[in-house]
Design an enzyme around this catalytic site. Structure first.
Site, PDB file in Angstrom:
ATOM      1  N   VAL A 102     -14.437  47.294  -2.371  1.00  0.00           N
ATOM      2  CA  VAL A 102     -14.047  46.151  -1.342  1.00  0.00           C
ATOM      3  C   VAL A 102     -12.952  46.985  -0.946  1.00  0.00           C
ATOM      4  CG1 VAL A 102     -15.490  44.454  -3.401  1.00  0.00           C
ATOM      5  CG2 VAL A 102     -13.309  45.809  -4.018  1.00  0.00           C
ATOM      6  N   SER A 160      -8.900  37.416 -16.354  1.00  0.00           N
ATOM      7  CA  SER A 160      -8.940  38.135 -17.556  1.00  0.00           C
ATOM      8  C   SER A 160      -7.657  37.501 -18.447  1.00  0.00           C
ATOM      9  CB  SER A 160      -8.291  39.530 -17.574  1.00  0.00           C
ATOM     10  OG  SER A 160      -7.554  40.400 -18.639  1.00  0.00           O
ATOM     11  N   TYR A 219      -3.130  46.824 -14.458  1.00  0.00           N
ATOM     12  CA  TYR A 219      -4.099  45.722 -14.632  1.00  0.00           C
ATOM     13  C   TYR A 219      -4.269  44.334 -15.009  1.00  0.00           C
ATOM     14  CZ  TYR A 219      -9.046  43.830 -16.678  1.00  0.00           C
ATOM     15  OH  TYR A 219      -9.957  42.981 -16.843  1.00  0.00           O
ATOM     16  N   SER A 221      -1.809  43.119 -11.831  1.00  0.00           N
ATOM     17  CA  SER A 221      -3.310  42.600 -10.878  1.00  0.00           C
ATOM     18  C   SER A 221      -3.939  40.946 -11.556  1.00  0.00           C
ATOM     19  CB  SER A 221      -4.195  43.867 -10.904  1.00  0.00           C
ATOM     20  OG  SER A 221      -4.797  43.561 -12.128  1.00  0.00           O
ATOM     21  N   LYS A 222      -4.142  41.580 -12.479  1.00  0.00           N
ATOM     22  CA  LYS A 222      -4.830  39.835 -13.493  1.00  0.00           C
ATOM     23  C   LYS A 222      -3.336  38.977 -13.287  1.00  0.00           C
ATOM     24  CE  LYS A 222      -8.905  41.704 -13.592  1.00  0.00           C
ATOM     25  NZ  LYS A 222      -9.677  41.496 -12.850  1.00  0.00           N
TER      26      LYS A 222
HETATM   27  N1  NAD Z   1     -15.238  43.526 -19.796  1.00  0.00           N
HETATM   28  C1  NAD Z   1     -14.419  42.517 -20.524  1.00  0.00           C
HETATM   29  O1  NAD Z   1     -13.319  42.543 -21.589  1.00  0.00           O
HETATM   30  C2  NAD Z   1     -13.796  41.982 -19.354  1.00  0.00           C
HETATM   31  C3  NAD Z   1     -12.436  40.875 -20.117  1.00  0.00           C
HETATM   32  C4  NAD Z   1     -11.953  40.831 -18.970  1.00  0.00           C
HETATM   33  C5  NAD Z   1     -11.731  40.593 -17.417  1.00  0.00           C
HETATM   34  N2  NAD Z   1     -12.943  41.128 -16.818  1.00  0.00           N
HETATM   35  C6  NAD Z   1     -13.136  41.356 -15.236  1.00  0.00           C
HETATM   36  O2  NAD Z   1     -14.578  40.942 -15.763  1.00  0.00           O
HETATM   37  C7  NAD Z   1     -14.627  41.927 -14.251  1.00  0.00           C
HETATM   38  C8  NAD Z   1     -15.993  41.940 -14.122  1.00  0.00           C
HETATM   39  O3  NAD Z   1     -15.714  43.164 -15.033  1.00  0.00           O
HETATM   40  P1  NAD Z   1     -16.788  44.025 -16.249  1.00  0.00           P
HETATM   41  O4  NAD Z   1     -16.192  43.776 -17.307  1.00  0.00           O
HETATM   42  O5  NAD Z   1     -17.947  44.115 -15.744  1.00  0.00           O
HETATM   43  O6  NAD Z   1     -16.741  45.240 -15.413  1.00  0.00           O
HETATM   44  P2  NAD Z   1     -17.562  46.542 -15.264  1.00  0.00           P
HETATM   45  O7  NAD Z   1     -17.732  47.779 -15.088  1.00  0.00           O
HETATM   46  O8  NAD Z   1     -19.480  46.223 -15.957  1.00  0.00           O
HETATM   47  O9  NAD Z   1     -18.570  45.611 -13.261  1.00  0.00           O
HETATM   48  C9  NAD Z   1     -17.471  46.002 -12.715  1.00  0.00           C
HETATM   49  C10 NAD Z   1     -17.819  45.530 -11.332  1.00  0.00           C
HETATM   50  O10 NAD Z   1     -16.675  45.803 -10.340  1.00  0.00           O
HETATM   51  C11 NAD Z   1     -17.000  46.616  -9.337  1.00  0.00           C
HETATM   52  N3  NAD Z   1     -16.381  47.491  -8.986  1.00  0.00           N
HETATM   53  C12 NAD Z   1     -15.336  48.254  -8.973  1.00  0.00           C
HETATM   54  N4  NAD Z   1     -14.642  48.771  -7.987  1.00  0.00           N
HETATM   55  C13 NAD Z   1     -15.069  48.043  -7.064  1.00  0.00           C
HETATM   56  C14 NAD Z   1     -14.196  48.827  -5.578  1.00  0.00           C
HETATM   57  N5  NAD Z   1     -13.603  49.846  -5.411  1.00  0.00           N
HETATM   58  N6  NAD Z   1     -15.287  48.435  -4.531  1.00  0.00           N
HETATM   59  C15 NAD Z   1     -16.800  47.224  -5.110  1.00  0.00           C
HETATM   60  N7  NAD Z   1     -17.297  47.008  -6.152  1.00  0.00           N
HETATM   61  C16 NAD Z   1     -15.892  47.386  -7.662  1.00  0.00           C
HETATM   62  C17 NAD Z   1     -18.148  47.930  -9.758  1.00  0.00           C
HETATM   63  O11 NAD Z   1     -19.301  48.626  -9.106  1.00  0.00           O
HETATM   64  C18 NAD Z   1     -19.069  46.453 -11.345  1.00  0.00           C
HETATM   65  O12 NAD Z   1     -20.252  45.856 -10.658  1.00  0.00           O
HETATM   66  C19 NAD Z   1     -13.344  42.841 -13.858  1.00  0.00           C
HETATM   67  O13 NAD Z   1     -13.038  41.814 -13.078  1.00  0.00           O
HETATM   68  C20 NAD Z   1     -12.707  42.710 -15.267  1.00  0.00           C
HETATM   69  O14 NAD Z   1     -10.868  43.147 -14.780  1.00  0.00           O
HETATM   70  C21 NAD Z   1     -13.811  42.173 -17.623  1.00  0.00           C
END
Ligand code: NAD
Length: 238
Positions: free
Chosen positions: A59, A130, A143, A146-147
């Site tokens: 992205v 987040s 992080y 950004s969030k």
């Molecule tokens: N897991 C948690 O506890 C949690 C909590 C709050 C927020 N989030 C947010 O939820 C979202 C998803 O996280 P997740 O936990 O599913 O993590 P994950 O690592 O399982 O998935 C992250 C996804 O983002 C993609 N990605 C990362 N960098 C990228 C790039 N440069 N270009 C294209 N794709 C890219 C990865 O390929 C993957 O598909 C994120 O934005 C994360 O910050 C997660």
């Protein structure tokens, strides 16, 4: 969105793992066509469903991102779920910017690229923020920054295209069991601290976040715009 589920096309950035993959499945199982973008399109966490097409795409590559979105024959909803986290100790000269570009700048770029299509159909955008949107972190300043930015971007874009019926909302997940949090889950001390601070006393599931994203894209949420819904087991109430 005014169209029936069968006709809908949904784009999910970060749709190849975790919350994004669950979201892709949520929409596909409801009959929509889904394009899932991610760095790991062939990875073991990528969703497998006949209505989901996974594409390897960074992205942060704004040209490729814009080209891919512009080439879609139709688009009803954009879900910005791609995200990364880096511990401050891992910071090299570029790491802070990499987190900001992935988690924030790319959301703006994807939204701008999707807008012409979304405007035609009163479509919607859901951004994945987040709980870190609400507080700082000495360990993860990029992080957190950004969030935090995602909240204000969501609220700003909620005004930008509202005159055409395009709604922009966000979810703020708490601790969710995904590949991103595998390290913490495997650390008994860290995991115990997290669970003790979470009123529901468990990790959330990606499907529980996907369900709220699905709600925000549904006609049931037709007057919800600029909202941020925590999906955190009550973490933010403590
Ligand atoms: N897991 C948690 O506890 C949690 C909590 C709050 C927020 N989030 C947010 O939820 C979202 C998803 O996280 P997740 O936990 O599913 O993590 P994950 O690592 O399982 O998935 C992250 C996804 O983002 C993609 N990605 C990362 N960098 C990228 C790039 N440069 N270009 C294209 N794709 C890219 C990865 O390929 C993957 O598909 C994120 O934005 C994360 O910050 C997660």
């Amino acid at each position: 969105m005014n169209n029936s589920q069968e006709q809908r096309t949904i784009l999910v950035t970060g749709g190849t793992s975790g919350i994004g993959a669950s979201t892709a499945l949520h929409f596909a199982e409801a009959g929509a066509s889904v394009l899932a973008l991610g760095l790991d399109a062939q990875g073991r966490h990528a969703p497998r469903h006949p209505r989901i097409r996974c594409i390897e795409l960074d992205v942060c590559d704004s040209g490729q991102l814009q080209q891919t979105i512009a080439a879609l024959p139709r688009l009803d909803a954009l879900i910005n779920a791609a995200g990364i986290s880096r511990h401050a100790q891992e910071y090299g000269p570029e790491a802070f910017l990499q987190v900001l570009h992935t988690n924030l700048t790319a959301v703006m770029r994807a939204s701008m690229a999707a807008a012409p299509q979304l405007l035609q159909r009163s479509g919607c955008i859901v951004n994945v923020a987040s709980m870190y949107s609400y507080f700082g972190s000495k360990d993860r300043p990029a992080y957190s920054a950004s969030k935090g930015g995602i909240l204000q971007l969501t609220r700003s874009l909620a005004q930008t295209w509202a005159h055409e019926g395009v709604r922009v909302n966000a979810v703020a997940p708490g601790w969710i069991a995904t590949p991103l949090s595998e390290g913490l889950m495997a650390d008994p001390a860290a995991s115990a601290t997290i669970l003790s601070r979470t009123p529901l006393q468990r990790w959330g599931q990606a499907a529980e976040v996907a369900a709220v994203i699905g709600f925000l894209c549904s006609p049931a949420a037709s007057f919800v715009n600029g909202a941020v819904i925590p999906v955190d087991g009550g973490y933010l109430t403590v």
